[in-house]
Write a protein that holds these residues in place. Structure first.
Motif, PDB file in Angstrom:
ATOM      1  N   TRP A 157      -1.028  -0.708   7.980  1.00  0.00           N
ATOM      2  CA  TRP A 157      -2.356  -0.595   7.369  1.00  0.00           C
ATOM      3  C   TRP A 157      -2.657   0.855   7.001  1.00  0.00           C
ATOM      4  CZ3 TRP A 157      -4.599  -4.710   5.541  1.00  0.00           C
ATOM      5  CH2 TRP A 157      -4.310  -5.959   6.107  1.00  0.00           C
ATOM      6  N   LEU A 158      -2.246   1.784   7.852  1.00  0.00           N
ATOM      7  CA  LEU A 158      -2.477   3.201   7.549  1.00  0.00           C
ATOM      8  C   LEU A 158      -1.658   3.647   6.337  1.00  0.00           C
ATOM      9  CD1 LEU A 158      -2.580   4.627  11.173  1.00  0.00           C
ATOM     10  CD2 LEU A 158      -4.503   4.456   9.574  1.00  0.00           C
ATOM     11  N   ARG A 159      -0.458   3.109   6.192  1.00  0.00           N
ATOM     12  CA  ARG A 159       0.349   3.456   5.011  1.00  0.00           C
ATOM     13  C   ARG A 159      -0.284   2.895   3.734  1.00  0.00           C
ATOM     14  NH1 ARG A 159       4.491   3.152   8.975  1.00  0.00           N
ATOM     15  NH2 ARG A 159       4.825   0.911   8.704  1.00  0.00           N
ATOM     16  N   LEU A 160      -0.870   1.688   3.819  1.00  0.00           N
ATOM     17  CA  LEU A 160      -1.569   1.152   2.644  1.00  0.00           C
ATOM     18  C   LEU A 160      -2.786   2.025   2.327  1.00  0.00           C
ATOM     19  CD1 LEU A 160      -2.061  -0.953   0.430  1.00  0.00           C
ATOM     20  CD2 LEU A 160      -3.171  -2.403   2.165  1.00  0.00           C
ATOM     21  N   ALA A 161      -3.531   2.423   3.343  1.00  0.00           N
ATOM     22  CA  ALA A 161      -4.683   3.306   3.119  1.00  0.00           C
ATOM     23  C   ALA A 161      -4.232   4.638   2.524  1.00  0.00           C
ATOM     24  CB  ALA A 161      -5.435   3.537   4.432  1.00  0.00           C
ATOM     25  N   ALA A 162      -3.095   5.152   2.994  1.00  0.00           N
ATOM     26  CA  ALA A 162      -2.573   6.414   2.451  1.00  0.00           C
ATOM     27  C   ALA A 162      -2.210   6.260   0.976  1.00  0.00           C
ATOM     28  CB  ALA A 162      -1.369   6.878   3.265  1.00  0.00           C
ATOM     29  N   HIS A 213      -6.125   8.042  -5.370  1.00  0.00           N
ATOM     30  CA  HIS A 213      -7.560   8.298  -5.535  1.00  0.00           C
ATOM     31  C   HIS A 213      -8.373   7.019  -5.775  1.00  0.00           C
ATOM     32  CE1 HIS A 213      -6.472  12.490  -5.547  1.00  0.00           C
ATOM     33  NE2 HIS A 213      -5.629  12.270  -6.531  1.00  0.00           N
ATOM     34  N   HIS A 214      -8.162   6.039  -4.903  1.00  0.00           N
ATOM     35  CA  HIS A 214      -8.951   4.800  -4.922  1.00  0.00           C
ATOM     36  C   HIS A 214      -9.661   4.681  -3.576  1.00  0.00           C
ATOM     37  CE1 HIS A 214      -6.002   3.271  -8.132  1.00  0.00           C
ATOM     38  NE2 HIS A 214      -7.162   3.509  -8.725  1.00  0.00           N
ATOM     39  N   PRO A 215     -10.809   5.344  -3.431  1.00  0.00           N
ATOM     40  CA  PRO A 215     -11.471   5.385  -2.126  1.00  0.00           C
ATOM     41  C   PRO A 215     -12.005   4.040  -1.630  1.00  0.00           C
ATOM     42  CG  PRO A 215     -12.828   6.471  -3.779  1.00  0.00           C
ATOM     43  CD  PRO A 215     -11.510   6.144  -4.439  1.00  0.00           C
TER      44      PRO A 215
END
Length: 190
Positions: free
Chosen positions: A62-67, A73-75
């Motif tokens: 999940w953190l890699r997807l968030a990264a 630049h898709h907050p």
């Protein structure tokens, strides 16, 4: 017979491993880097989404997807992805710490501190660690007085916590007059 390039073969094998459910994070990483590197951002995103679909209890996925979302630049989808870690504390008991650390690593200190504050209240087993991390983030952001409150709370509960002692000394040295610095340093001596 036509020969494929090494990149095409590597992509084919990576996709086969993922399809069989036999891939670990390095396969996803390699395929993501390949797609991102050649400018196929949508395919890179799909690799990360597939990784989380195949490994829904893996916080790092999940953190890699968030990264990925941070890099492109898709907050909004980044925040939604990170909320998966904080909305399911049964699966991710340290979700607030992971999300706080994510923001801290991206130098988003305000959001990091907010996650650490929530962790103090919602993850009592790790309360002192959240307080130290909040103090560190606030200090890095130049909010020394606020940082000192978190560090003081840690020291009140655990006066021998080495990290908190060092943070306290650092915070006091940042505000000390040169004449007082020697006293602060002397207090640290065994």
């Amino acid at each position: 017979m036509l020969f494929r390039s090494h990149s095409d073969l590597a992509e084919k094998y990576a996709k086969e491993m993922i399809a069989r459910g036999k891939a670990d994070y390095r396969i996803y990483d390699a395929l993501w880097r390949y797609y991102y590197g050649v400018g196929h951002v949508d395919q890179a995103e799909e690799v990360r989404k597939q990784e989380t679909a195949n490994n829904p209890k893996d916080a790092q996925a999940w953190l890699r997807l968030a990264a990925h979302y941070a890099v492109v630049h898709h907050p909004e989808p980044m925040i939604a992805t990170l909320s998966k870690l904080t909305s399911d504390l049964k699966t991710f008991p340290n979700g607030y710490m992971l999300v706080g650390d994510f923001y801290y690593a991206n130098y988003d200190l305000k959001d990091a501190v907010e996650q650490y504050r929530q962790g103090v209240n919602l993850d009592p087993a790790n309360r002192l660690m959240y307080q130290k991390k909040a103090g560190e983030a606030l200090s890095l952001g130049g909010k020394y007085d606020e940082a000192a409150k978190f560090v003081s709370a840690v020291l009140k509960e655990d006066p021998k916590d080495a990290e908190a002692i060092a943070m306290d000394a650092s915070l006091r040295l940042n505000h000390a007059k040169p004449a007082d610095a020697d006293k602060i340093i002397a207090q640290l001596q065994p």
